[in-house]
Write a protein that holds these residues in place. Structure first.
Motif, mmCIF file in Angstrom:
data_model
loop_
_atom_site.group_PDB
_atom_site.id
_atom_site.type_symbol
_atom_site.label_atom_id
_atom_site.label_comp_id
_atom_site.label_asym_id
_atom_site.label_seq_id
_atom_site.Cartn_x
_atom_site.Cartn_y
_atom_site.Cartn_z
ATOM 1 N N VAL A 23 3.535 -25.969 -21.902
ATOM 2 C CA VAL A 23 4.518 -25.833 -22.973
ATOM 3 C C VAL A 23 5.910 -25.713 -22.334
ATOM 4 N N HIS B 169 7.834 -27.843 -20.586
ATOM 5 C CA HIS B 169 8.148 -28.402 -19.269
ATOM 6 C C HIS B 169 9.602 -28.886 -19.250
ATOM 7 N N GLU C 186 2.937 -36.710 -32.144
ATOM 8 C CA GLU C 186 2.618 -35.340 -31.731
ATOM 9 C C GLU C 186 1.109 -35.074 -31.798
ATOM 10 N N GLU D 283 13.681 -30.746 -26.233
ATOM 11 C CA GLU D 283 12.946 -29.473 -26.370
ATOM 12 C C GLU D 283 13.955 -28.334 -26.210
ATOM 13 N N ARG E 250 10.437 -32.180 -20.772
ATOM 14 C CA ARG E 250 10.503 -32.165 -22.241
ATOM 15 C C ARG E 250 11.865 -31.617 -22.669
ATOM 16 N N ARG F 197 5.858 -23.793 -30.082
ATOM 17 C CA ARG F 197 4.682 -24.394 -29.430
ATOM 18 C C ARG F 197 3.840 -23.308 -28.763
ATOM 19 N N GLN G 223 -0.514 -31.636 -22.154
ATOM 20 C CA GLN G 223 0.839 -31.483 -21.582
ATOM 21 C C GLN G 223 1.856 -31.014 -22.610
ATOM 22 N N ASN G 224 1.407 -30.922 -23.869
ATOM 23 C CA ASN G 224 2.326 -30.524 -24.930
ATOM 24 C C ASN G 224 1.491 -30.255 -26.180
#
Ligand code: PGA
Length: 250
Positions: free
Chosen positions: A94, A96, A78, A105, A99, A113, A65-66
């Motif tokens: 990446v 979202h 992380e 983010e 986030r 990312r 999810q990341n």
């Protein structure tokens, strides 16, 4: 060449490893032999090993999810692309909106990312989308263009070959409000135009752009019938095996 649709589950912060196994036990028989679309499930990191083990040998891929942009280091909480790859993960979400909303983010970290995921050979699902105030102020196109330009910064068409974009209007996420198929298709066209500017026409014509935001078994076929919509990123309705299978088989 028609684009193969990608139907992706975003489980967000739901399910334990045991619940992940239960999901796959129920889900895999429902979609076995389904080859029309690519299917991917993105569980929380703690469930990745269970998901990969359960999905082994099936037609279902597993995504994160990341992803962080460094290979390793002092970055508490992380996960790096190398770590995802070592497990057997093939996709990663990446940028979202959750986030962006809750975890600071920015367009710049989304870009970092995205580059890390592409560099590693992962298939990134890069999320863009406007909030309600932006839509109401007539700023949707500007927001989408800005998010795309910044996300794609310093990425070459060659490097970006696996890129997938997900259009997720923030006002439609988890709210039960779905963008109409026409409205989603319009936003997708803006994203594809931007991809044409950055990567060229040939690349953009192959780029898959998913729709996300309250996709359910009841609205999946209408959305997927749009030529501009190349799949779905499904949150809430992907947590239940039967409901996600119904979306996959729209
Ligand atoms: P939703 O979430 O399907 O629950 O609206 C979609 C997403 O956030 O990816």
């Amino acid at each position: 060449m028609p684009r193969t649709k990608l139907i992706a589950a975003n489980w967000k912060m739901y399910k334990t490893p045991e619940q992940t196994r239960e999901f796959f036990r129920d889900f895999l028989p429902l979609v076995s032999g389904h080859s029309r679309d690519e299917i991917v499930v993105c569980p929380p990191d703690v469930d990745l090993a269970s998901a990969l083990d359960s999905a082994k040998g099936s037609n279902v891929a597993v995504g994160g999810q990341n992803v962080h942009w460094k290979q390793e280091g002092a970055f508490t909480g992380e996960t790096s692309s190398a770590m995802l790859l070592a497990l057997g993960v093939t996709h990663v979400i990446v940028g979202h909106s959750e986030r962006r909303q809750y975890f600071c983010e920015t367009d710049d970290t989304v870009n970092l990312r995205l580059k890390a995921a592409l560099e590693a050979g992962l298939t990134p699902i890069c999320c863009v989308g406007e909030v309600l105030e932006e839509r109401e102020a007539g700023l949707t196109d500007d927001v989408l263009r800005r998010q795309c330009v910044r996300a794609f910064h310093a990425v070459s068409a060659r490097k970006a070959s696996k890129l997938v974009v997900a259009y997720e209007p923030v006002w439609a996420i988890g709210t039960g409000k779905t963008a109409t198929a026409e409205l989603a298709a319009e936003a997708h066209a803006v994203i594809r135009r931007e991809a044409t500017e950055v990567f060229g026409e040939e690349f953009a014509s192959k780029l898959r752009i998913l729709y996300g935001g309250s996709v359910k078994p009841e609205n999946a076929s209408t959305l997927m019938a749009q030529e501009e919509i190349d799949g779905a990123l499904v949150g809430g309705a992907s947590l239940d095996a039967k409901s996600f299978a119904a979306i996959v088989k729209y």
